[in-house]
Write an enzyme that holds these catalytic residues in place. Sequence first.
Site, PDB file in Angstrom:
ATOM      1  CB  CYS A 186      13.766   4.249   9.456  1.00  0.00           C
ATOM      2  SG  CYS A 186      12.336   3.623   8.571  1.00  0.00           S
ATOM      3  CB  CYS A 212      11.875   1.255  10.599  1.00  0.00           C
ATOM      4  SG  CYS A 212      12.528   1.114   8.942  1.00  0.00           S
TER       5      CYS A 212
END
Length: 140
Positions: free
Chosen positions: A72, A69
């Site tokens: 993230c 991600c």
Amino acid sequence: METLYKIAAIFFDIIFVLLVSYFTFVFGLRLYWKFKSKRMRGQELPILEGEFLRLKRGKGVIYFHAPNCRPCKFIDPVIKKLSKELKKVAFIKVNIAEKPELARKFGILATPSIIITKDGHIEEVLMGPVTEGTLREKLK
């Protein structure tokens, strides 16, 4: 020449329908996330065992992330910094690729997601990337 205009008109109609469908889906999903996060507030944590026992008293943060991600990767340093600075707040990182059952129990739909807890209850759910200032404000 007329058939070329018809083909172009059909092509642009298809593109228009696809774009409207995409934006409707994204907007609907955002509305659903907002509704779901409001519904989760005040609920007791679904798990209060193991490392989650630290969240029973005081403030806590459960950070759901995934290794692939991109947002993230931007939030990871912020979480690390705040976990070092805010000693009274318990931080728990959950990799949903390794523990998908935890994400299901908490109802996590997207990464990154941050659940802020207080005394074993969900105080707020932040879905998507957030800034350090926003997170710091929520943890006061």
